[in-house]
Design a protein around this motif. Structure first.
Motif, PDB file in Angstrom:
ATOM      1  N   GLN A  21     128.878  65.778  39.454  1.00  0.00           N
ATOM      2  CA  GLN A  21     127.483  65.407  39.176  1.00  0.00           C
ATOM      3  C   GLN A  21     126.910  64.472  40.225  1.00  0.00           C
ATOM      4  O   GLN A  21     125.702  64.367  40.386  1.00  0.00           O
ATOM      5  N   LYS A  22     127.775  63.761  40.945  1.00  0.00           N
ATOM      6  CA  LYS A  22     127.311  62.827  41.970  1.00  0.00           C
ATOM      7  C   LYS A  22     126.939  63.528  43.272  1.00  0.00           C
ATOM      8  O   LYS A  22     126.353  62.923  44.163  1.00  0.00           O
ATOM      9  N   LEU A  23     127.308  64.780  43.392  1.00  0.00           N
ATOM     10  CA  LEU A  23     127.078  65.489  44.652  1.00  0.00           C
ATOM     11  C   LEU A  23     125.586  65.689  44.902  1.00  0.00           C
ATOM     12  O   LEU A  23     124.841  66.127  44.025  1.00  0.00           O
ATOM     13  N   ASP A  24     125.168  65.385  46.090  1.00  0.00           N
ATOM     14  CA  ASP A  24     123.782  65.584  46.503  1.00  0.00           C
ATOM     15  C   ASP A  24     123.742  66.828  47.389  1.00  0.00           C
ATOM     16  O   ASP A  24     124.170  66.802  48.545  1.00  0.00           O
ATOM     17  N   PHE A  25     123.189  67.919  46.864  1.00  0.00           N
ATOM     18  CA  PHE A  25     123.235  69.189  47.584  1.00  0.00           C
ATOM     19  C   PHE A  25     122.190  69.291  48.693  1.00  0.00           C
ATOM     20  O   PHE A  25     122.004  70.334  49.281  1.00  0.00           O
ATOM     21  N   ASN A  26     121.499  68.182  48.967  1.00  0.00           N
ATOM     22  CA  ASN A  26     120.559  68.168  50.078  1.00  0.00           C
ATOM     23  C   ASN A  26     121.180  67.555  51.334  1.00  0.00           C
ATOM     24  O   ASN A  26     120.539  67.450  52.366  1.00  0.00           O
ATOM     25  N   ARG A  27     122.421  67.131  51.258  1.00  0.00           N
ATOM     26  CA  ARG A  27     123.076  66.475  52.390  1.00  0.00           C
ATOM     27  C   ARG A  27     124.241  67.325  52.895  1.00  0.00           C
ATOM     28  O   ARG A  27     124.998  67.913  52.110  1.00  0.00           O
ATOM     29  N   VAL A  28     124.378  67.383  54.213  1.00  0.00           N
ATOM     30  CA  VAL A  28     125.471  68.152  54.811  1.00  0.00           C
ATOM     31  C   VAL A  28     126.824  67.614  54.358  1.00  0.00           C
ATOM     32  O   VAL A  28     127.751  68.368  54.075  1.00  0.00           O
ATOM     33  N   SER A  29     126.920  66.291  54.248  1.00  0.00           N
ATOM     34  CA  SER A  29     128.192  65.694  53.854  1.00  0.00           C
ATOM     35  C   SER A  29     128.629  66.149  52.470  1.00  0.00           C
ATOM     36  O   SER A  29     129.822  66.166  52.162  1.00  0.00           O
ATOM     37  N   THR A  30     127.668  66.487  51.628  1.00  0.00           N
ATOM     38  CA  THR A  30     127.986  66.968  50.285  1.00  0.00           C
ATOM     39  C   THR A  30     128.840  68.220  50.345  1.00  0.00           C
ATOM     40  O   THR A  30     129.818  68.362  49.616  1.00  0.00           O
ATOM     41  N   TYR A  31     128.496  69.129  51.219  1.00  0.00           N
ATOM     42  CA  TYR A  31     129.235  70.381  51.319  1.00  0.00           C
ATOM     43  C   TYR A  31     130.630  70.157  51.887  1.00  0.00           C
ATOM     44  O   TYR A  31     131.574  70.880  51.546  1.00  0.00           O
TER      45      TYR A  31
END
Length: 457
Positions: A21-31
């Motif tokens: 749930q903490k993942l921000d899918f707008n950031r490259v680092s998230t992936y």
């Protein structure tokens, strides 16, 4: 996807629900984090790392509950389980959940319709010259009434619904062709993954009822989800799949149309109405005479019935045609559409060239609630929303096989009693007009004296 070496390697990545749930899918680092999480899960569960991308897709689509199921499986079952899951479009299901269900937008539906003219004339010429084909809508998973189309539902003849409909079809073709031998008539049957094998075995056992060629069209399937948008599973860790609906068959329908270039109309007939008549000559006359893109049989009822088969009349906008004296239909809120539709092939061909209309049709999904489960379907009846004119023909002859076979048999018996002018009978006194007599005019059916029941004519 490569590992970012600039990251703090000491950073600990967990696999808990809170981490997803903490993942921000707008950031490259998230992936990059997501890939690491997926690789960790694959290692912990001792499954091949080729499933890492599948794990990432499940997490991103809020289907992480599936990963918990791996704990109870041995290594071999895990591999088989993950292989099956690769066939599911998790992103698409997540999109449907958020845009078709969670947003709770009203299902606004409108089209231009006119009432059919009163006419008893028949058009057998279209049948004789093979200018009208038929598509039986037999997909579905019989979730409300198991095996309702291929089993004994209580008719006096003990025949199943498919046998009755195929024998009716055979009879009307023979009437139109002066009892000549039936050649390669344009017939298609829509099936689903859930019933295709059983249907084809049944037809093979009946030698296809004497028809030389039957085209099979297959509905796609989608997983059933719960109120949280998560895929529902049944025993043996099988995702519950349901047919995506008859609105998905248009590409396959093109092949059917190309196979019979002489076709001018197609009759789409659902088998939920026991009183349905394949290639009804009166309906063929009406759609030709009124030059409609579509014709749909409707019934009048105030009951809330199966939303996969009916549309409320308040969803229609009626064309005013003062010259023909056609009245507005919007006040008749009890009128609903049956799963009994005739379409012009020329309209279907034109639709392929109209990107705006085709896109509107392709994007429409209906949300179906069944208890705590949700499924999404596309209906072929939605095509009337993009027609120029759809003709509505009201009928009192219906026997709805939805979730009560006994009630449907009684309804059909009552239809046949009216045709035979049998009055004062009780519900238990069943009457059945055989397929061989189904296309007789009412005036040709003689009144029965001193009848004994059950009665088969």
């Amino acid at each position: 996807m490569g590992v970012c070496t600039s990251q703090n390697e000491a950073e600990k990545i967990e696999n808990s629900e809170q981490d997803y749930q903490k993942l921000d899918f707008n950031r490259v680092s998230t992936y990059q984090k997501l890939e690491n999480i997926a690789n960790n899960i694959a290692a912990q569960q001792q499954i091949d790392t080729i499933f890492s991308s599948l794990i990432q897709r499940m997490i991103a689509s809020r289907q992480s509950h599936i990963l918990d199921m791996l704990e109870k499986m041995d290594s071999k079952k895990k591999q088989q389980f993950m292989t099956k899951l690769e066939r599911i479009d998790f992103e698409f299901i997540d999109s449907l959940f958020h845009h078709c269900y969670k947003q709770d937008y009203p299902d606004v539906f409108s089209c231009n319709v006119v009432q059919s003219i009163n006419s008893q004339e028949q058009n057998l010429d279209l049948i004789k010259k093979h200018k009208v084909g038929i598509v039986f809508l037999c997909g579905g998973r019989s979730s409300r009434l198991y095996d309702k189309l291929l089993s004994d539902i209580g008719l006096p003849s003990k025949k199943c619904v498919v046998q009755i409909m195929m024998e009716r079809l055979k009879k009307v073709i023979m009437i139109a062709s002066d009892n000549q031998e039936i050649v390669d008539y344009p017939i298609a049957i829509v099936l689903s993954d859930q019933n295709s094998e059983k249907f084809q075995m049944y037809l093979k056992g009946k030698r296809d009822f004497g028809f030389q060629s039957i085209t099979f069209i297959f509905e796609k399937s989608l997983p059933v989800i719960d109120m949280k948008g998560q895929v529902v599973f049944e025993q043996e860790n099988q995702a519950v799949m349901t047919p995506e609906g008859t609105g998905t068959i248009f590409l396959q329908l093109n092949s059917f149309i190309n196979k019979f270039p002489n076709m001018e109309y197609i009759h789409f007939l659902g088998l939920d109405n026991l009183a349905g008549l394949p290639l009804d000559p009166q309906m063929l006359n009406l759609i030709c005479k009124q030059k409609g893109d579509a014709l749909c049989k409707v019934i009048e009822t105030n009951s809330i019935l199966d939303d996969r088969i009916f549309y409320f009349a308040k969803q229609f906008q009626t064309i005013k045609d003062q010259a023909k004296g056609i009245q507005e239909n919007s006040q008749n809120l009890g009128q609903m559409c049956l799963n009994d539709l005739y379409l012009s092939v020329s309209f279907l061909n034109t639709l392929k060239q109209n990107h705006e209309k085709a896109l509107k049709l392709n994007q429409r999904y209906h949300t179906i609630r069944r208890g705590n489960n949700i499924q999404f379907e596309k209906h072929i009846q939605d095509i009337i929303e993009v027609t120029d004119i759809t003709i509505l023909h009201q009928t009192d002859d219906f026997a709805l096989l939805i979730d009560d076979a006994r009630k449907a048999v009684i309804q059909l018996s009552n239809v046949h009693k009216r045709n035979l002018k049998l009055e004062g009978t009780q519900e238990k006194d069943l009457v059945e007009i055989t397929p061989q007599m189904s296309y007789c005019r009412r005036e040709d059916l003689k009144k029965i004296e001193n009848a004994t029941y059950p009665l088969i004519i």
